[in-house]
Design a protein around this motif. Structure first.
Motif, PDB file in Angstrom:
ATOM      1  N   PHE A 104       0.853  -1.187   0.000  1.00  0.00           N
ATOM      2  CA  PHE A 104       0.000   0.000   0.000  1.00  0.00           C
ATOM      3  C   PHE A 104       0.884   1.230   0.000  1.00  0.00           C
ATOM      4  N   ASP A 105       0.306   2.339  -0.523  1.00  0.00           N
ATOM      5  CA  ASP A 105       1.057   3.582  -0.641  1.00  0.00           C
ATOM      6  C   ASP A 105       2.309   3.307  -1.491  1.00  0.00           C
ATOM      7  N   TRP A 106       3.493   3.771  -1.102  1.00  0.00           N
ATOM      8  CA  TRP A 106       4.693   3.491  -1.890  1.00  0.00           C
ATOM      9  C   TRP A 106       4.852   2.001  -2.151  1.00  0.00           C
ATOM     10  N   TYR A 128      -3.218  -2.019  -2.712  1.00  0.00           N
ATOM     11  CA  TYR A 128      -4.098  -0.936  -2.278  1.00  0.00           C
ATOM     12  C   TYR A 128      -4.047   0.179  -3.316  1.00  0.00           C
ATOM     13  N   ALA A 129      -5.213   0.710  -3.662  1.00  0.00           N
ATOM     14  CA  ALA A 129      -5.368   1.759  -4.672  1.00  0.00           C
ATOM     15  C   ALA A 129      -5.137   1.233  -6.087  1.00  0.00           C
ATOM     16  N   SER A 130      -5.409  -0.049  -6.276  1.00  0.00           N
ATOM     17  CA  SER A 130      -5.496  -0.666  -7.599  1.00  0.00           C
ATOM     18  C   SER A 130      -4.221  -0.494  -8.412  1.00  0.00           C
ATOM     19  N   ILE A 245      -7.709  -3.184  -3.552  1.00  0.00           N
ATOM     20  CA  ILE A 245      -8.432  -2.751  -2.356  1.00  0.00           C
ATOM     21  C   ILE A 245      -8.533  -1.231  -2.347  1.00  0.00           C
ATOM     22  N   ASP A 246      -9.660  -0.728  -1.906  1.00  0.00           N
ATOM     23  CA  ASP A 246      -9.841   0.692  -1.609  1.00  0.00           C
ATOM     24  C   ASP A 246     -10.284   0.853  -0.164  1.00  0.00           C
ATOM     25  N   VAL A 279      -4.797   0.591   5.418  1.00  0.00           N
ATOM     26  CA  VAL A 279      -5.622  -0.619   5.467  1.00  0.00           C
ATOM     27  C   VAL A 279      -5.020  -1.721   6.350  1.00  0.00           C
ATOM     28  N   PRO A 280      -3.725  -2.019   6.264  1.00  0.00           N
ATOM     29  CA  PRO A 280      -3.218  -3.141   7.062  1.00  0.00           C
ATOM     30  C   PRO A 280      -3.433  -2.992   8.567  1.00  0.00           C
ATOM     31  N   GLN A 281      -3.353  -1.769   9.075  1.00  0.00           N
ATOM     32  CA  GLN A 281      -3.536  -1.574  10.509  1.00  0.00           C
ATOM     33  C   GLN A 281      -4.966  -1.221  10.887  1.00  0.00           C
ATOM     34  N   GLU A 282      -5.707  -0.632   9.961  1.00  0.00           N
ATOM     35  CA  GLU A 282      -7.104  -0.330  10.241  1.00  0.00           C
ATOM     36  C   GLU A 282      -8.005  -1.546  10.053  1.00  0.00           C
TER      37      GLU A 282
END
Length: 299
Positions: A104-106, A128-130, A245-246, A279-282
């Protein structure tokens, strides 16, 4: 919580520090963090996956934690081609056979780069973010004012004043971003502080500043990565099995990224979760479930 210290392995440019969970002969998974996070973002998923037989690798990306450049002469590039190459070279150094990549992110950006440019090295993708490959040309255009406001940190980093701010206040900036990007997540300071230690890296500021200036077209990339960047500019499709994932409450991705589906030409499923950016922590376990879905498509 992982008790063992990070392991170290050399790639072409880096001495990569990474955490490893699960059996050494397990099916391989590589989970890659973003900015401003670290390997602990994937703590819950790493342990869940390890418990069901996965060998889970969590690298500290360039500029974070104990990961170091091998040469003082190497440009401290944060561009996507460099970060993607770091992941594929780690796969090679660890002799992993077609791991499932998750990020996710970078980290999502780097994993998408690998899946698009080196699909033969990848068993599947959770992103994450397709399709999170940066369209540098598009970044030169203005976005809606509401989104430009959310991206204040990117604008700050374009100036030398912004570099000085990150140098002096990297922890404060990162804590602000955690709160803004995950508005429904209440994290304690111990959780944040454990990650913030990874920002105390001699190359953190240079890598971060270059990443955002290069992304906006305000800094040149390292010439050695130009052929890879040219290929990425062509928006190559991702052909490996993928779950995307979004986070419905992520202010960085208003409206989500389902419209990226056309860029996935292999088996693909998209999921939207009622969380923010982290996402991983939430949503602990969401990446685990997605990895398991991808794995069923491999067999």
């Amino acid at each position: 919580m992982s008790q063992n210290p990070p392991r170290l392995i050399d790639t072409e440019f880096l001495r990569v520090a990474y955490l490893e969970d699960g059996p050494s002969d397990g099916w391989p998974v590589v989970l890659v963090h973003g900015f401003p996070y670290d390997v602990h973002a994937f703590e819950a998923d790493a342990h869940r996956l390890a418990a069901i037989g996965a060998r889970v690798i969590r690298p500290y990306v360039r500029g974070y934690g104990p990961t170091r450049f091998l040469s003082d002469r190497t440009i401290r590039s944060g561009q996507q081609a460099a970060r993607g190459l770091d992941v594929v070279q780690l796969i090679t150094a660890l002799q992993l056979t077609r791991p499932i990549l998750g990020g996710f992110d970078w980290g999502g950006n780097a994993c998408c780069v690998v899946a698009a440019l080196w699909p033969e090295q990848v068993g599947g993708l959770v992103s994450y973010a397709s399709y999170d490959i940066i369209d540098v040309e598009q970044q030169r255009s203005a976005f809606a004012p509401s989104l430009e406001r959310v991206c204040w940190y990117q604008h700050l980093f374009q100036s030398e004043r912004g570099r000085a701010c990150l140098q002096e206040s990297r922890v404060e900036i990162s804590r602000l971003l955690w709160r803004e990007w995950s508005p429904g997540w209440t994290f304690d300071m111990a959780t944040f502080d454990r990650t913030a230690r990874a920002f105390d890296n001699p190359d953190f500021v240079e890598v971060v500043i270059h990443a955002y200036r290069c992304m906006h077209g305000h800094a040149a990339g390292d010439p050695m990565f130009e052929p890879l960047e040219n290929r990425l500019a062509g928006r190559p499709p991702i052909t490996v099995p993928s779950v995307t994932i979004d986070g419905a409450a992520d202010p960085l991705k208003p409206g989500g990224t389902l419209d990226h589906a056309r860029l996935f030409t292999g088996p693909h499923e998209h999921r939207t979760l009622p969380v923010g950016h982290n996402v991983p922590q939430e949503a602990p376990g969401a990446f685990t479930e997605a990895v398991l879905t991808v794995r069923t498509w491999q067999t």
